[in-house]
Motif scaffolding. Structure first.
Motif, mmCIF file in Angstrom:
data_model
loop_
_atom_site.group_PDB
_atom_site.id
_atom_site.type_symbol
_atom_site.label_atom_id
_atom_site.label_comp_id
_atom_site.label_asym_id
_atom_site.label_seq_id
_atom_site.Cartn_x
_atom_site.Cartn_y
_atom_site.Cartn_z
ATOM 1 N N CYS A 96 27.262 -25.538 -94.871
ATOM 2 C CA CYS A 96 28.012 -25.886 -96.077
ATOM 3 C C CYS A 96 29.513 -25.805 -95.807
ATOM 4 O O CYS A 96 30.275 -26.653 -96.249
ATOM 5 C CB CYS A 96 27.625 -24.968 -97.229
ATOM 6 S SG CYS A 96 25.966 -25.309 -97.866
ATOM 7 N N CYS A 109 23.274 -18.455 -99.613
ATOM 8 C CA CYS A 109 24.464 -19.315 -99.591
ATOM 9 C C CYS A 109 24.724 -19.799 -101.019
ATOM 10 O O CYS A 109 23.799 -20.192 -101.728
ATOM 11 C CB CYS A 109 24.251 -20.503 -98.660
ATOM 12 S SG CYS A 109 25.537 -21.759 -98.833
ATOM 13 N N CYS A 122 27.334 -20.821 -96.268
ATOM 14 C CA CYS A 122 26.774 -20.736 -94.922
ATOM 15 C C CYS A 122 27.527 -21.705 -93.999
ATOM 16 O O CYS A 122 28.362 -22.492 -94.455
ATOM 17 C CB CYS A 122 25.282 -21.073 -94.941
ATOM 18 S SG CYS A 122 24.921 -22.825 -95.175
ATOM 19 N N ASN A 141 26.101 -22.463 -102.071
ATOM 20 C CA ASN A 141 25.885 -23.908 -102.263
ATOM 21 C C ASN A 141 24.430 -24.319 -102.096
ATOM 22 O O ASN A 141 23.857 -24.951 -102.961
ATOM 23 C CB ASN A 141 26.672 -24.725 -101.237
ATOM 24 C CG ASN A 141 28.112 -24.880 -101.628
ATOM 25 O OD1 ASN A 141 28.486 -24.651 -102.767
ATOM 26 N ND2 ASN A 141 28.913 -25.269 -100.665
ATOM 27 N N CYS A 142 23.876 -24.006 -100.907
ATOM 28 C CA CYS A 142 22.555 -24.544 -100.585
ATOM 29 C C CYS A 142 21.457 -23.513 -100.839
ATOM 30 O O CYS A 142 20.276 -23.815 -100.688
ATOM 31 C CB CYS A 142 22.508 -25.046 -99.140
ATOM 32 S SG CYS A 142 22.545 -23.739 -97.906
HETATM 33 ZN ZN ZN Z 1 24.740 -23.352 -97.433
#
Ligand code: ZN
Ligand code: ZN
Length: 274
Positions: free
Chosen positions: A74, A52, A71, A54-55
Motif C-alpha cells: 500500500c 494494514c 503495509c 488500507n488493505c
Molecule cells: Zn496494505
C-alpha cells in the motif's frame, strides 16, 4: 410417518443429499443449501493483532506497517485498489464453504456467503455500484456460473445497491498458483478492460470476489476502473489468504480441487484462486 411425508422426504432425498456436505451430519431442515446451520455459522470474522489500514492485511508484528499503518504494498502504491476488506481468513470451514460453492456446483451458497460479505462491507464509506470480478467466458462456460457475480447480486440485494458488470475479462490468464506477488501482477496485467468508460467515471465502486490471495488479480481489475475514472475502488471478498506464516502460504499455493462424485469437496485441494 404419513404417505405424503414419505413421498416428500423421498423427493427431498432425490434433490438434496441427506447429510451436510461439510460435516456429514444429517440435514433436518428443507433448504436449498446442502449445508447444516452449524457449518454455515462457523466462519469467524478476521481478527489480527495488526492490520494494514488500507488493505487490511493481517500481520503478527507491527514492523511491516509504517507510521500511518500502511503495509509495504500500500505504501508503494502497488495494490491497484484504494482499500480491501474481507470477512475471514481463507481456512477451515470458510474455505470449504467457498470450495463447495465454486467447485461443488452449489451456487445457492451465494446466499449465505453474501451475508458474510455484507457483514464485512465497509460502513464508513458510501458506494454507487457493486461490480463483480469478471470471469473469462470460457471458464464461466465450464463452471456454469461466475461465483463473483452471484455473490455481487446477493450483496446488491442486501445493501440495496445496483450491480453493474463494468469490467470484462479480455484474456484467460494462466493459473496464479505457485507465482509470487510480482509475477502474479505481471500475469494478470492486461487481463481486464472496462466496458463503458462513461459508466465508470466518478463512481465509488465495491469490487466483489470470493477470495483475495495476493490481491494481484483484484488490483489489476481495480486499476482499469481507476484509469477509467472511478473515484474509489474498494475490494470486498468473503475470505483472504492468511500470509502471516509461510506455512499457510505454501498450503495456499498447493491446494487443488477435489470433488467426490456426490460433489462434496474434500479439504485442502483446489485449483486456481486468482
Ligand atoms: Zn496494505
Ligand atoms: Zn455441517
Amino acid at each position: 410417518v404419513s404417505a405424503a411425508q414419505k413421498v416428500s422426504s423421498g423427493l427431498f432425498a432425490l434433490v438434496f443429499p441427506d447429510t451436510c456436505r461439510i460435516c456429514d451430519s444429517p440435514l433436518s431442515e428443507v433448504s436449498r443449501v446442502p449445508v447444516c446451520r452449524r457449518c454455515l455459522s462457523e466462519p469467524e470474522p478476521l481478527s489480527a493483532e495488526y492490520l494494514c489500514i488500507n488493505c487490511h492485511a493481517p500481520f503478527v508484528t507491527p514492523h511491516p506497517l509504517d507510521a500511518e499503518g500502511r503495509c509495504g504494498l500500500c505504501r508503494r502504491g502497488l495494490t491497484g485498489f484504494d482499500s480491501a476488506y474481507a470477512f475471514g481468513i481463507y481456512d477451515g470451514t470458510l474455505r470449504r464453504l467457498i470450495q463447495l460453492f465454486k467447485y461443488g456446483n452449489v451456487p445457492t451458497l451465494a446466499g449465505p456467503l453474501s451475508l458474510l460479505l455484507s457483514l464485512a462491507a465497509p460502513r464508513e464509506r458510501a458506494f454507487d455500484a457493486i461490480v463483480p470480478m469478471p470471469m473469462h467466458w470460457r471458464r464461466r462456460w465450464q463452471r456454469g456460473f461466475n461465483q463473483s457475480e452471484l455473490l455481487a447480486r446477493g450483496l446488491g440485494r442486501r445493501m440495496n445497491l445496483p450491480v453493474e458488470s463494468l469490467v470484462r475479462r479480455r484474456k484467460s490468464t494462466p493459473p496464479q498458483a505457485g507465482l509470487t506477488g510480482a509475477q502474479r501482477r505481471t500475469n494478470v496485467s492486461g487481463a481486464f478492460a472496462v466496458r463503458r468508460a462513461e459508466a465508470v467515471g466518478g463512481k465509488r465502486i465495491l469490487l466483489i470476489d470470493d477470495v483475495l490471495t495476493t490481491g494481484a488479480t483484484a488490483g489489476a481489475c481495480a486499476s482499469v476502473l481507476k484509469r477509467a475514472g472511478a473515484a474509489h475502488v474498494a475490494v470486498l471478498t468473503v475470505a483472504r489468504a492468511d500470509r502471516r506464516s509461510s506455512d499457510a502460504d505454501a498450503a495456499q499455493m498447493s491446494f487443488q480441487k477435489s470433488a467426490t462424485p456426490s460433489g462434496s469437496v474434500r479439504d485442502a485441494k483446489s485449483g486456481s484462486t486468482t
